[in-house]
Design a protein around this motif. Structure first.
Motif, PDB file in Angstrom:
ATOM      1  N   ASP A 177      -1.969  12.272  -7.591  1.00  0.00           N
ATOM      2  CA  ASP A 177      -2.050  11.794  -6.131  1.00  0.00           C
ATOM      3  C   ASP A 177      -3.369  11.185  -5.892  1.00  0.00           C
ATOM      4  N   TYR A 178      -3.338  10.168  -4.869  1.00  0.00           N
ATOM      5  CA  TYR A 178      -4.272   9.684  -4.040  1.00  0.00           C
ATOM      6  C   TYR A 178      -3.978   9.401  -2.563  1.00  0.00           C
ATOM      7  N   GLY A 179      -4.843   9.906  -1.812  1.00  0.00           N
ATOM      8  CA  GLY A 179      -4.619   9.636  -0.327  1.00  0.00           C
ATOM      9  C   GLY A 179      -5.542   8.742   0.355  1.00  0.00           C
ATOM     10  N   PHE A 180      -5.014   7.519   0.843  1.00  0.00           N
ATOM     11  CA  PHE A 180      -5.954   6.797   1.732  1.00  0.00           C
ATOM     12  C   PHE A 180      -6.108   7.372   2.889  1.00  0.00           C
ATOM     13  N   GLU A 181      -7.332   6.999   3.351  1.00  0.00           N
ATOM     14  CA  GLU A 181      -7.773   7.705   4.875  1.00  0.00           C
ATOM     15  C   GLU A 181      -6.722   7.069   5.999  1.00  0.00           C
ATOM     16  N   LEU A 198       4.656   4.180  -9.876  1.00  0.00           N
ATOM     17  CA  LEU A 198       3.929   4.316  -8.764  1.00  0.00           C
ATOM     18  C   LEU A 198       4.775   4.529  -7.351  1.00  0.00           C
ATOM     19  N   ASN A 199       5.092   5.704  -6.826  1.00  0.00           N
ATOM     20  CA  ASN A 199       5.892   6.082  -5.815  1.00  0.00           C
ATOM     21  C   ASN A 199       7.132   5.481  -6.438  1.00  0.00           C
ATOM     22  N   THR A 216      -0.167   8.034   0.962  1.00  0.00           N
ATOM     23  CA  THR A 216      -0.361   8.674  -0.087  1.00  0.00           C
ATOM     24  C   THR A 216       0.460   8.074  -1.456  1.00  0.00           C
ATOM     25  N   ILE A 217      -0.204   7.967  -2.547  1.00  0.00           N
ATOM     26  CA  ILE A 217       0.505   7.529  -3.785  1.00  0.00           C
ATOM     27  C   ILE A 217       0.633   8.345  -4.735  1.00  0.00           C
ATOM     28  N   ARG A 218       1.553   8.358  -5.495  1.00  0.00           N
ATOM     29  CA  ARG A 218       1.823   9.138  -6.657  1.00  0.00           C
ATOM     30  C   ARG A 218       1.962   8.464  -8.038  1.00  0.00           C
ATOM     31  N   ILE A 219       1.195   8.797  -8.953  1.00  0.00           N
ATOM     32  CA  ILE A 219       1.074   8.110 -10.351  1.00  0.00           C
ATOM     33  C   ILE A 219       1.726   8.976 -11.178  1.00  0.00           C
TER      34      ILE A 219
END
Length: 236
Positions: A177-181, A198-199, A216-219
């Motif tokens: 996962d990666y979260g954008f501010e 990707l999502n 938030t994205i999930r790869i």
């Protein structure tokens, strides 16, 4: 919003010594829908033949990040810098008020790079160059910030933009996962190798994905996958 940009849909040109694919308008490739993505201006997927490369040429007011996928690239510039950056490593040139540089593949094998340009937050600063190794083993199952102008990323190569460039590797069947501010950030993700979703959007080797309005994205990797991600602001 996530828009898949398949590798087959990219612009490009084959010059013999250079086979270039362009995620955004570049050189003779023009696409009004793909001029930039926030402050991200260029993402080129370059394949460079042995003993060839880009002769000296000038840049100004651009953050230029080179991610070496295979082989190595040798940099030389008008500031007196010279260095060789090999697969898995990264170099950054802040062109600032102006610099001339060359990039050559002096190896006996093909070199493959991503070249990423990000518009700086300010113009006219003194130009600079730097490079750093980023072992792929350190990125297994997690994002590592490779270049950044954002707070808290002190181990990354510095850039003069409120942006970051990240790399990760994910094993088949695993997720990251990666979260954008903020949802108004602009993300652009490319698979350096492998395949993933990707999502829920399926991506194949060397595809890009334009991301906006997501926090938030999930790869999820469907095979062993190498990822490069840019997290960029809107244009000033």
């Amino acid at each position: 919003m996530i828009e898949r940009r398949s590798f087959d849909s990219l612009g490009g040109a084959n010059h013999g010594w250079l086979d270039a694919k362009h995620h955004f308008s570049f050189a003779d490739y023009r696409d009004a829908q793909r001029v930039n993505w926030g402050a991200l201006r260029v993402w080129n997927d370059d394949t460079i033949a042995p003993q060839t490369g880009f002769p000296p040429h000038a840049h100004a007011d651009m953050e230029i990040i080179t991610y070496v996928r295979e082989g190595a690239i040798t940099h030389e510039d008008s500031l007196g810098n010279r260095g060789r950056t090999e697969a898995g490593d990264v170099q950054v040139m802040s062109a600032g008020s102006g610099v001339r540089h060359s990039e050559y593949n002096l190896e006996s094998t093909t070199t493959r790079i991503f070249q990423i340009w990000i518009l700086p937050d300010r113009q006219g600063d003194k130009p600079s160059w730097g490079a750093k190794p980023f072992p792929k083993g350190d990125r297994s199952g997690k994002f590592v910030t490779l270049a950044s102008g954002m707070d808290g990323d002190g181990d990354a190569l510095p850039i003069r933009a409120n942006a970051r460039v990240l790399g990760a590797t994910i094993k088949a069947g695993e997720s990251l996962d990666y979260g954008f501010e903020h949802a108004d950030r602009y993300g652009y993700l490319v698979l350096a190798k492998g395949s993933a979703s990707l999502n829920g959007v399926a991506l194949s080797n060397r595809d890009g994905a334009a991301i906006h309005g997501e926090t938030t994205i999930r790869i999820t990797a469907t095979e062993d996958t190498e990822i490069v991600l840019v997290d960029a602001p809107a244009l000033n």
